[in-house]
Design a protein around this motif. Structure first.
Motif, PDB file in Angstrom:
ATOM      1  N   VAL A  15       1.010  -1.220  -0.111  1.00 42.20           N
ATOM      2  CA  VAL A  15      -0.038  -0.276  -0.261  1.00 42.20           C
ATOM      3  C   VAL A  15       1.094   1.178  -0.113  1.00 42.20           C
ATOM      4  CG1 VAL A  15      -1.663   0.970   1.031  1.00 42.20           C
ATOM      5  CG2 VAL A  15      -1.990  -1.301   0.778  1.00 42.20           C
ATOM      6  N   HIS A  16       1.562   1.407  -0.998  1.00 42.20           N
ATOM      7  CA  HIS A  16       2.303   2.697  -1.653  1.00 42.20           C
ATOM      8  C   HIS A  16       1.329   3.632  -2.565  1.00 42.20           C
ATOM      9  CE1 HIS A  16       6.561   0.024  -0.446  1.00 42.20           C
ATOM     10  NE2 HIS A  16       5.056   0.241   0.375  1.00 42.20           N
ATOM     11  N   GLY A  17       1.488   4.973  -2.141  1.00 37.59           N
ATOM     12  CA  GLY A  17       1.123   6.032  -2.377  1.00 37.59           C
ATOM     13  C   GLY A  17       1.875   5.907  -3.952  1.00 37.59           C
ATOM     14  N   GLY A  18       0.714   6.797  -4.911  1.00 42.21           N
ATOM     15  CA  GLY A  18       2.010   7.215  -6.213  1.00 42.21           C
ATOM     16  C   GLY A  18       2.324   8.480  -6.692  1.00 42.21           C
ATOM     17  N   GLY A  19       2.322   9.148  -5.666  1.00 41.37           N
ATOM     18  CA  GLY A  19       2.821  10.568  -5.532  1.00 41.37           C
ATOM     19  C   GLY A  19       2.505  11.089  -6.445  1.00 41.37           C
ATOM     20  N   THR A  20       2.613  12.774  -6.727  1.00 43.20           N
ATOM     21  CA  THR A  20       2.821  13.943  -8.185  1.00 43.20           C
ATOM     22  C   THR A  20       3.578  14.707  -7.962  1.00 43.20           C
ATOM     23  OG1 THR A  20       1.006  14.988  -6.706  1.00 43.20           O
ATOM     24  CG2 THR A  20       0.091  13.433  -6.764  1.00 43.20           C
ATOM     25  N   PRO A  21       3.480  15.358  -9.229  1.00 41.63           N
ATOM     26  CA  PRO A  21       4.402  15.557  -9.298  1.00 41.63           C
ATOM     27  C   PRO A  21       4.233  16.867  -8.935  1.00 41.63           C
ATOM     28  CG  PRO A  21       3.391  15.131 -11.716  1.00 41.63           C
ATOM     29  CD  PRO A  21       2.867  14.800 -10.797  1.00 41.63           C
ATOM     30  N   VAL A  22       3.013  17.828  -8.754  1.00 43.22           N
ATOM     31  CA  VAL A  22       2.560  18.915  -7.822  1.00 43.22           C
ATOM     32  C   VAL A  22       2.952  18.513  -6.081  1.00 43.22           C
ATOM     33  CG1 VAL A  22       0.562  19.019  -6.332  1.00 43.22           C
ATOM     34  CG2 VAL A  22       0.183  19.369  -9.260  1.00 43.22           C
ATOM     35  N   GLY A  23       3.067  17.442  -5.965  1.00 44.03           N
ATOM     36  CA  GLY A  23       4.192  16.912  -4.244  1.00 44.03           C
ATOM     37  C   GLY A  23       4.905  17.206  -4.576  1.00 44.03           C
ATOM     38  N   MET A  24       5.482  16.588  -5.787  1.00 47.96           N
ATOM     39  CA  MET A  24       7.153  16.907  -5.434  1.00 47.96           C
ATOM     40  C   MET A  24       7.523  18.422  -6.015  1.00 47.96           C
ATOM     41  SD  MET A  24       9.335  14.727  -9.183  1.00 47.96           S
ATOM     42  CE  MET A  24       9.187  16.142 -10.270  1.00 47.96           C
ATOM     43  N   VAL A  25       6.898  19.091  -6.527  1.00 46.72           N
ATOM     44  CA  VAL A  25       7.531  20.367  -6.832  1.00 46.72           C
ATOM     45  C   VAL A  25       7.145  21.120  -5.561  1.00 46.72           C
ATOM     46  CG1 VAL A  25       7.288  21.176  -9.066  1.00 46.72           C
ATOM     47  CG2 VAL A  25       5.450  21.253  -8.201  1.00 46.72           C
ATOM     48  N   ALA A  26       6.148  20.728  -4.496  1.00 50.11           N
ATOM     49  CA  ALA A  26       6.227  21.305  -3.550  1.00 50.11           C
ATOM     50  C   ALA A  26       7.200  20.742  -2.519  1.00 50.11           C
ATOM     51  CB  ALA A  26       5.015  20.710  -2.841  1.00 50.11           C
ATOM     52  N   GLU A  27       7.495  19.563  -2.211  1.00 50.80           N
ATOM     53  CA  GLU A  27       8.575  19.725  -1.582  1.00 50.80           C
ATOM     54  C   GLU A  27       9.696  19.728  -2.053  1.00 50.80           C
ATOM     55  OE1 GLU A  27       8.295  17.672   1.306  1.00 50.80           O
ATOM     56  OE2 GLU A  27       9.297  15.059   0.807  1.00 50.80           O
ATOM     57  N   MET A  28      10.153  20.103  -3.319  1.00 49.23           N
ATOM     58  CA  MET A  28      11.416  21.492  -3.076  1.00 49.23           C
ATOM     59  C   MET A  28      11.099  22.333  -2.492  1.00 49.23           C
ATOM     60  SD  MET A  28      12.168  22.580  -7.548  1.00 49.23           S
ATOM     61  CE  MET A  28      11.336  23.511  -6.799  1.00 49.23           C
ATOM     62  N   LEU A  29       9.565  23.177  -3.079  1.00 47.89           N
ATOM     63  CA  LEU A  29       9.901  25.008  -2.065  1.00 47.89           C
ATOM     64  C   LEU A  29       9.850  24.379  -0.376  1.00 47.89           C
ATOM     65  CD1 LEU A  29       6.405  25.682  -3.281  1.00 47.89           C
ATOM     66  CD2 LEU A  29       8.747  25.731  -4.095  1.00 47.89           C
ATOM     67  N   ALA A  30       9.872  23.325   0.556  1.00 44.95           N
ATOM     68  CA  ALA A  30       9.734  23.047   1.649  1.00 44.95           C
ATOM     69  C   ALA A  30      11.628  22.852   1.631  1.00 44.95           C
ATOM     70  CB  ALA A  30       9.103  21.816   1.994  1.00 44.95           C
ATOM     71  N   ALA A  31      11.677  22.123   0.447  1.00 48.29           N
ATOM     72  CA  ALA A  31      13.849  22.049   1.196  1.00 48.29           C
ATOM     73  C   ALA A  31      13.743  23.031   1.244  1.00 48.29           C
ATOM     74  CB  ALA A  31      14.183  20.980   0.379  1.00 48.29           C
ATOM     75  N   GLY A  32      13.669  24.382  -0.014  1.00 47.11           N
ATOM     76  CA  GLY A  32      14.227  25.158   0.162  1.00 47.11           C
ATOM     77  C   GLY A  32      14.042  26.616   1.236  1.00 47.11           C
ATOM     78  N   LEU A  33      12.873  26.234   2.080  1.00 46.53           N
ATOM     79  CA  LEU A  33      12.533  26.912   3.318  1.00 46.53           C
ATOM     80  C   LEU A  33      13.564  27.104   4.198  1.00 46.53           C
ATOM     81  CD1 LEU A  33      11.153  29.353   3.286  1.00 46.53           C
ATOM     82  CD2 LEU A  33       9.140  28.018   3.958  1.00 46.53           C
ATOM     83  N   LEU A  62      -7.262   8.920  16.181  1.00 48.81           N
ATOM     84  CA  LEU A  62      -7.039   8.081  14.370  1.00 48.81           C
ATOM     85  C   LEU A  62      -5.866   8.528  14.089  1.00 48.81           C
ATOM     86  CD1 LEU A  62      -8.987   7.712  11.886  1.00 48.81           C
ATOM     87  CD2 LEU A  62      -9.450   9.628  11.731  1.00 48.81           C
ATOM     88  N   ALA A  63      -5.094   7.006  13.183  1.00 46.86           N
ATOM     89  CA  ALA A  63      -3.984   7.649  12.716  1.00 46.86           C
ATOM     90  C   ALA A  63      -3.994   7.079  11.264  1.00 46.86           C
ATOM     91  CB  ALA A  63      -2.680   6.315  13.044  1.00 46.86           C
ATOM     92  N   PHE A  64      -3.527   7.592  10.191  1.00 48.00           N
ATOM     93  CA  PHE A  64      -3.982   7.707   9.180  1.00 48.00           C
ATOM     94  C   PHE A  64      -2.124   8.126   8.726  1.00 48.00           C
ATOM     95  CE2 PHE A  64      -5.851  11.525   9.979  1.00 48.00           C
ATOM     96  CZ  PHE A  64      -5.773  12.849   8.894  1.00 48.00           C
ATOM     97  N   ASP A  65      -2.201   7.764   6.989  1.00 46.58           N
ATOM     98  CA  ASP A  65      -0.941   8.442   6.534  1.00 46.58           C
ATOM     99  C   ASP A  65      -1.800   9.327   4.844  1.00 46.58           C
ATOM    100  OD1 ASP A  65       1.214   7.378   7.111  1.00 46.58           O
ATOM    101  OD2 ASP A  65       0.706   5.057   6.738  1.00 46.58           O
ATOM    102  N   PHE A  66      -1.557  10.136   4.769  1.00 43.70           N
ATOM    103  CA  PHE A  66      -1.365  11.215   3.075  1.00 43.70           C
ATOM    104  C   PHE A  66      -1.064  10.458   2.027  1.00 43.70           C
ATOM    105  CE2 PHE A  66      -2.342  15.013   6.379  1.00 43.70           C
ATOM    106  CZ  PHE A  66      -3.815  15.049   6.433  1.00 43.70           C
ATOM    107  N   HIS A  67       0.592   9.880   2.670  1.00 45.20           N
ATOM    108  CA  HIS A  67       0.846   8.892   1.667  1.00 45.20           C
ATOM    109  C   HIS A  67       0.841   7.801   0.945  1.00 45.20           C
ATOM    110  CE1 HIS A  67       3.551   7.461   4.958  1.00 45.20           C
ATOM    111  NE2 HIS A  67       3.363   6.553   4.769  1.00 45.20           N
ATOM    112  N   LYS A  68      -0.336   7.313   1.288  1.00 40.73           N
ATOM    113  CA  LYS A  68      -0.723   6.451   0.330  1.00 40.73           C
ATOM    114  C   LYS A  68      -2.018   7.205  -0.119  1.00 40.73           C
ATOM    115  CE  LYS A  68       0.020   3.234   4.188  1.00 40.73           C
ATOM    116  NZ  LYS A  68       0.888   3.425   4.979  1.00 40.73           N
ATOM    117  N   TRP A  69      -3.521   6.332  -0.085  1.00 42.44           N
ATOM    118  CA  TRP A  69      -4.563   7.154  -1.047  1.00 42.44           C
ATOM    119  C   TRP A  69      -4.170   8.519  -1.129  1.00 42.44           C
ATOM    120  CZ3 TRP A  69     -10.021   4.153   0.197  1.00 42.44           C
ATOM    121  CH2 TRP A  69     -10.062   3.501  -0.396  1.00 42.44           C
TER     122      TRP A  69
END
Length: 496
Positions: A90-108, A297-304
């Motif tokens: 049960v691994h999510g596929g990620g998105t290009p939007v999330g990828m570039v957002a992660e870049m912004l977070a890393a820059g900050l 309640l525990a859950f992952d945004f990185h799955k579904w």
């Protein structure tokens, strides 16, 4: 002493660095855009693995060279969950939007442990959105963590502190703590037992309850076990309901568990690692009735939720009880009414991490850009594909469905046309080999599990890119390698 000009870790040539950075971004966008042209997974060659036995670099290298190494020796040999043919876990596929957002977070490069800053406010907005989604009260608190394993551990710690009082954090479990017992189904994730272990309560204090024909916890058996434990002098304190079991995707009767927990005055926790976010889908949400009554309640945004790894989350109904378990003010963390040290309470008051990455940003971008309805539709589509796969299995005499399909996980096996009398161990071995053959072909990646003592081929359809063509490719591969293995079976038996 003043540093010499250029004596930092920033680029000496910003223009060249900028050009190389754009090439790196383009390469990753190309990777995602053209992912179907690649194998889902391929083994790492020995010579590639050996290249990573090099000693620690002591002198500066070249960014372009490091990038070339990545493209040649790392990217082709990843687990493959970006690919639509990945259905192993049960691994999510990620998105290009999330990828570039992660870049912004890393820059900050924000440390979101606390202090008066907008990254903390972004996380608070996600907390408010999750209160709304799960119909939790305004008093509820939430915090980002690495994943549901950590969130489940934290929920045990919150419930432990609630049961024994805040003094337990100073003096330890003591005699009363040794009497605490918790409950989960046989189908619950192994991290629940690990949480009991790491909390100091011990994994033996977790009672494993049997499941019904739909792989849901047997509520009557649970009630009987609680009564027996009370009679024996134990203190039942924690009930875990699962929203999407790891093996089959089953959902416990959360409403019945909520009623039982209320009657018994016990903490009701829901492990919703991937299934909880089904609340975004109108056709899935009714299956989760009762989740709104959970104490935690525990859950992952990185799955579904398709957010890039990692982005786990813990939501607790009573924010004060949540803080009681973790808040530990120190002199260097003193809160003020003004300045950067304002804005209390901080995220570090709701968990063990002081240094915390900006996980909320990629989650915020995912929700803002795609919206809850589109994410919910993607979840519904994976469930429809699971039903399609289950029907294909049911229609083929060479295949056998091994568990009901509740959400997006299908458990089946290859049995050939005339294998009714084959020994169970041999049939398990056959299916294990089929799965490895499919992996090595690069066509698809299922996994295996055990259902009622039988080894199953498990297809977890989580990736938003997966379509019917990928289901057909998986089935064709299973049938092809099954027939090929079956043809070799007499020789294999002779060799053994």
């Amino acid at each position: 002493m003043q540093k010499p000009a250029g004596d930092t870790l920033d680029p000496h040539d910003w223009a060249a660095f900028r050009a190389q950075s754009h090439r790196m971004l383009d390469d990753m966008l190309d990777y995602v855009e053209k992912i179907r042209e690649r194998p889902v997974w391929q083994p790492v060659p020995a010579e590639v693995r050996a290249r990573f036995a090099e000693p620690l670099p002591r002198v500066p290298g070249d960014l372009a060279d490091a990038h070339r190494r990545f493209m040649a020796d790392v990217l082709p040999y990843a687990v493959g969950n970006v690919h639509p043919g990945f259905m192993g876990w049960v691994h999510g596929g990620g998105t290009p939007v999330g990828m570039v957002a992660e870049m912004l977070a890393a820059g900050l490069n924000a440390n979101v442990g606390g202090r008066d800053q907008m990254p903390v406010e972004i996380e608070r907005q996600i907390v408010r959105w999750m209160r709304e989604l799960f119909r939790f009260p305004e008093s509820a608190s939430g915090v980002f963590v690495t994943g549901t394993s950590m969130a489940n551990l934290m929920s045990v710690l919150v419930a432990r502190t609630h049961a024994l009082g805040i003094e337990v954090r100073r003096s330890g479990l003591g005699r009363e703590g040794a009497q605490l017992v918790a409950y989960a189904s046989n189908a619950a994730h192994g991290c629940i037992a690990q949480a009991m272990d790491l909390s100091g309560l011990g994994s033996a204090a977790l009672r494993r309850i049997g499941v019904d024909a739909r792989h849901r916890i047997d509520v009557d058996a649970l009630q009987s076990q609680i009564a027996a434990d009370r009679l024996a002098g134990w203190q039942p304190f924690f009930i875990v309901g699962t929203a999407g079991t790891v093996d089959t995707g089953a959902i416990d009767d959360l409403a019945a568990l909520a009623e039982l927990a209320e009657r018994e005055r016990m903490w009701f926790h829901v492990d919703g690692a991937y299934g909880a976010l089904g609340m975004l889908a109108p056709d899935i949400a009714p299956l989760l009735a009762g989740i709104e009554r959970a104490d935690s309640l525990a859950f992952d945004f990185h799955k579904w939720g398709q957010v890039p790894y990692d982005a786990g989350f813990l939501l607790v109904r009573d924010g004060q009880k949540h803080m009681d378990a973790f808040a530990a003010p120190a002199a260097y963390l003193r809160r003020e009414a003004r300045g950067l040290a304002a804005g209390s309470p901080w995220p570090c008051d709701f968990g063990p991490d002081l240094s915390r990455g900006f996980r909320a940003l990629k989650t915020w971008f995912t929700l803002k850009v795609h919206g809850g309805d589109q994410l919910g539709l993607a979840m519904s589509t994976t469930c429809a594909l699971a039903r399609y796969l289950a029907q294909q299995v049911a229609d083929d005499p060479a295949l056998e469905l091994l568990a009901p399909v509740t959400l997006n996980i299908v458990c089946f096996r290859y049995r050939g046309a005339d294998l009714d009398n084959m020994a169970a161990e041999m049939l398990d071995h056959l299916n294990r080999d089929i799965v490895a053959d499919v992996h090595e072909s690069g066509l698809a990646v299922p996994s295996t599990t055990t259902i009622n003592g039988k080894l199953a081929i498990r297809a977890a359809i989580v990736n938003h890119r997966t379509g019917a063509i990928d289901i057909d490719r998986l089935l064709a591969a299973v049938l092809h390698f099954g027939a090929a293995r079956l043809a070799l079976l007499p020789l294999t038996l002779l060799e053994k």
